[in-house]
Design a protein around this motif. Structure first.
Motif, short mmCIF file in Angstrom:
data_model
loop_
_atom_site.label_atom_id
_atom_site.label_comp_id
_atom_site.label_asym_id
_atom_site.label_seq_id
_atom_site.Cartn_x
_atom_site.Cartn_y
_atom_site.Cartn_z
N GLU A 3 0.84 -1.20 0.00
CA GLU A 3 0.00 0.00 0.00
C GLU A 3 0.87 1.25 0.00
OE1 GLU A 3 -3.42 0.09 2.78
OE2 GLU A 3 -2.47 1.89 3.58
N PHE A 4 0.40 2.29 -0.67
CA PHE A 4 1.07 3.59 -0.59
C PHE A 4 0.02 4.69 -0.67
CE2 PHE A 4 0.89 2.87 -5.17
CZ PHE A 4 0.56 4.11 -5.68
N THR A 5 0.40 5.84 -0.16
CA THR A 5 -0.46 7.03 -0.22
C THR A 5 0.26 8.10 -1.02
OG1 THR A 5 -1.41 6.48 1.93
CG2 THR A 5 -1.66 8.76 1.19
N TYR A 6 -0.49 8.81 -1.83
CA TYR A 6 0.09 9.85 -2.68
C TYR A 6 -0.82 11.08 -2.67
CZ TYR A 6 2.12 12.23 -6.67
OH TYR A 6 2.72 13.17 -7.48
N THR A 7 -0.23 12.25 -2.57
CA THR A 7 -0.99 13.51 -2.64
C THR A 7 -0.87 14.06 -4.06
OG1 THR A 7 -0.56 13.95 -0.31
CG2 THR A 7 -1.26 15.82 -1.67
N ILE A 8 -2.00 14.29 -4.68
CA ILE A 8 -2.06 14.76 -6.07
C ILE A 8 -1.55 16.20 -6.17
CG2 ILE A 8 -3.58 15.17 -8.05
CD1 ILE A 8 -3.28 12.18 -7.21
N THR A 9 -0.59 16.42 -7.08
CA THR A 9 -0.01 17.74 -7.26
C THR A 9 -0.47 18.40 -8.56
OG1 THR A 9 1.95 16.77 -8.30
CG2 THR A 9 2.06 17.19 -5.92
N ASP A 10 -1.03 17.64 -9.49
CA ASP A 10 -1.51 18.18 -10.76
C ASP A 10 -2.64 19.17 -10.50
OD1 ASP A 10 -3.03 18.53 -13.22
OD2 ASP A 10 -1.93 16.83 -14.02
N PRO A 11 -2.56 20.39 -11.05
CA PRO A 11 -3.61 21.40 -10.83
C PRO A 11 -5.00 20.94 -11.26
CG PRO A 11 -1.70 22.39 -11.88
CD PRO A 11 -1.47 20.91 -11.86
N GLN A 12 -5.07 20.00 -12.20
CA GLN A 12 -6.36 19.50 -12.68
C GLN A 12 -6.82 18.25 -11.93
OE1 GLN A 12 -6.50 19.18 -16.98
NE2 GLN A 12 -5.07 20.87 -17.19
N GLY A 13 -6.03 17.80 -10.96
CA GLY A 13 -6.38 16.58 -10.23
C GLY A 13 -6.23 15.36 -11.13
N ILE A 14 -7.01 14.33 -10.84
CA ILE A 14 -7.01 13.15 -11.73
C ILE A 14 -8.09 13.39 -12.76
CG2 ILE A 14 -7.40 10.67 -11.91
CD1 ILE A 14 -6.31 10.33 -9.11
N HIS A 15 -7.67 13.69 -13.99
CA HIS A 15 -8.62 13.98 -15.06
C HIS A 15 -8.55 12.89 -16.13
CE1 HIS A 15 -5.29 15.94 -17.40
NE2 HIS A 15 -4.85 16.13 -16.18
N ALA A 16 -9.43 12.97 -17.11
CA ALA A 16 -9.69 11.89 -18.06
C ALA A 16 -8.48 11.27 -18.75
CB ALA A 16 -10.70 12.35 -19.10
N ARG A 17 -7.65 12.08 -19.40
CA ARG A 17 -6.56 11.51 -20.18
C ARG A 17 -5.59 10.69 -19.33
NH1 ARG A 17 -1.88 13.28 -20.69
NH2 ARG A 17 -2.38 15.41 -20.17
#
Length: 85
Positions: A3-17
């Motif tokens: 298991e691992f935890t990750y903090t999203i850094t992309d300004p758009q979050g998790i998006h479609a592409r």
């Protein structure tokens, strides 16, 4: 189980592409892969699950790998998140 935890850094979050690419990468592994945000949890190999979490920048997700190739699957998923999100 790995298991691992990750903090999203992309300004758009998790998006479609990139979510589509993430699911494609996850499907390469035999292990069961789950993604969770808060109390929501689901199969990382299904695009609707990943998009349904609605992960935004600054939010943390937890990925669990359980199965024969869990070590490789968890490592690959963590690398994917670091490079794409």
């Amino acid at each position: 189980m790995k298991e691992f935890t990750y903090t999203i850094t992309d300004p758009q979050g998790i998006h479609a592409r990139p979510a589509g690419l993430l699911v494609k990468e996850a499907k390469k592994y035999a292990s069961s892969l789950t993604i969770a945000k808060g109390s929501k949890k689901g199969d990382l190999k299904k695009i609707f699950t990943v998009m349904g979490l609605g992960v935004k920048q600054g939010e943390s997700i937890t990925v669990q790998a359980d199965g024969a190739d869990e070590e490789a699957a968890a490592s690959a998923m963590e690398t994917f998140f670091k490079e794409n999100f």
